[in-house]
Write a protein that holds these residues in place. Structure first.
Motif, PDB file in Angstrom:
ATOM      1  N   ALA A  99     -15.313  29.744 -36.961  1.00 19.37           N
ATOM      2  CA  ALA A  99     -14.887  30.772 -36.022  1.00 19.37           C
ATOM      3  C   ALA A  99     -15.133  32.172 -36.554  1.00 19.37           C
ATOM      4  CB  ALA A  99     -13.402  30.583 -35.688  1.00 19.37           C
ATOM      5  N   PHE A 153     -18.003  30.499 -29.327  1.00 15.68           N
ATOM      6  CA  PHE A 153     -16.929  29.700 -29.909  1.00 15.68           C
ATOM      7  C   PHE A 153     -16.817  28.362 -29.193  1.00 15.68           C
ATOM      8  CE2 PHE A 153     -15.817  34.098 -30.713  1.00 15.68           C
ATOM      9  CZ  PHE A 153     -15.551  34.071 -32.078  1.00 15.68           C
ATOM     10  N   SER A 201     -12.322  26.047 -32.565  1.00 20.39           N
ATOM     11  CA  SER A 201     -11.717  27.376 -32.619  1.00 20.39           C
ATOM     12  C   SER A 201     -10.512  27.460 -31.696  1.00 20.39           C
ATOM     13  CB  SER A 201     -12.739  28.450 -32.217  1.00 20.39           C
ATOM     14  OG  SER A 201     -13.883  28.395 -33.042  1.00 20.39           O
ATOM     15  N   VAL A 214      -9.505  34.824 -31.042  1.00 17.84           N
ATOM     16  CA  VAL A 214      -9.629  33.566 -31.757  1.00 17.84           C
ATOM     17  C   VAL A 214      -8.839  33.713 -33.039  1.00 17.84           C
ATOM     18  CG1 VAL A 214     -11.228  31.997 -32.940  1.00 17.84           C
ATOM     19  CG2 VAL A 214     -11.870  33.023 -30.752  1.00 17.84           C
ATOM     20  N   GLY A 248      -6.772  31.861 -36.609  1.00 21.49           N
ATOM     21  CA  GLY A 248      -6.674  30.791 -37.593  1.00 21.49           C
ATOM     22  C   GLY A 248      -5.445  31.020 -38.440  1.00 21.49           C
TER      23      GLY A 248
END
Length: 252
Positions: free
Chosen positions: A26, A45, A50, A247, A249
């Motif tokens: 990502a 993506f 992602s 996006v 994480g």
């Protein structure tokens, strides 16, 4: 040698953008693209890899308003912002003027009223996602789906509708601006684009359809078009933002 091969591979993917594979990571998803003298940044993506979502309000119910505020809010929750873009049209209060769903909760209903401006240039449409799937559909088609998305944002006009350019667009259109939008190449892959040179609606739509192979694509905005892409050292802060697509994480 490994670095050289990696660089060649990235450039090959750029030249073959219509066949561009979903990004494996990502945080390495954005790349430059030039078509017919116009320059763009394209970020792809795969929702299977992602975590794509929408963001508008902070924990106190006030608009975040910027990528910096979003980044800080996510960091406080142990998450890292990997990519972001303005994600749909909004009012002076920085809140959406059309359908808006965040974390499965609907904050605004689908808006199919007539009115002035780009949002009401029918058909307008919705970018949405659920689980590992994403989609773009014109507003009437979206309503017929009866979807219960994890996220959804309404904007307008549609750029590409089932493989056809929006009927109101003209190749000779004189309104040229920096623009951004989103399209889908399949049920899992979202393609986000921001132009780096001024383009008209028709040129922008043709890019999505003919170069990026998106059968459906949605205009997100023009005047406030902004991008957050750390790998490009990009963190735009031109104007206050309403909804943002991002996006995320886990923070390291």
């Amino acid at each position: 040698m490994r670095f050289l091969l990696w660089t060649v591979k990235r450039r090959t993917l750029l030249l073959l953008a219509a066949l561009m594979a979903p990004a494996a990571a990502a945080d390495a998803a954005c790349r430059p693209l030039e078509v017919n003298g116009a320059r763009y940044t394209v970020c792809a993506f795969d929702a299977r890899q992602s975590r794509i979502g929408l963001f508008n309000l902070n924990a106190q119910g006030e608009p975040l308003g910027s990528f910096a505020a979003l980044e800080g809010s996510l960091a406080a929750a142990g998450q890292k912002l990997l990519f972001a873009m303005n994600g749909g049209m909004f009012g002076q209060d920085l809140k959406p003027i059309g359908l808006y769903v965040q974390d499965g909760k609907q904050a605004r209903r689908l808006n199919r009223r007539n009115g002035p401006g780009n949002f009401h240039l029918k058909p307008n449409g919705v970018f949405y996602g659920a689980g590992d799937t994403v989609g773009v559909a014109d507003s009437d088609s979206y309503a017929a789906l009866g979807a219960t998305p994890d996220f959804a944002t309404q904007s307008g006009p549609m750029l590409v509708i089932n493989g056809k350019i929006h009927p109101a667009f003209s190749a000779s259109g004189t309104s040229r601006k920096i623009r951004n939008g989103v399209g889908v190449t399949d049920a899992h892959t979202a393609i986000f684009v921001i132009s780096e040179t001024a383009v008209n609606f028709h040129e922008f739509a043709v890019l999505f359809r003919d170069t990026l192979a998106c059968s459906n694509a949605l205009f997100l905005d023009g005047t406030i078009s902004s991008l957050y892409a750390p790998e490009l050292n990009r963190n735009d802060s031109f104007m206050a933002l309403g909804p943002m697509v991002g996006v995320t994480g886990k923070a390291p």
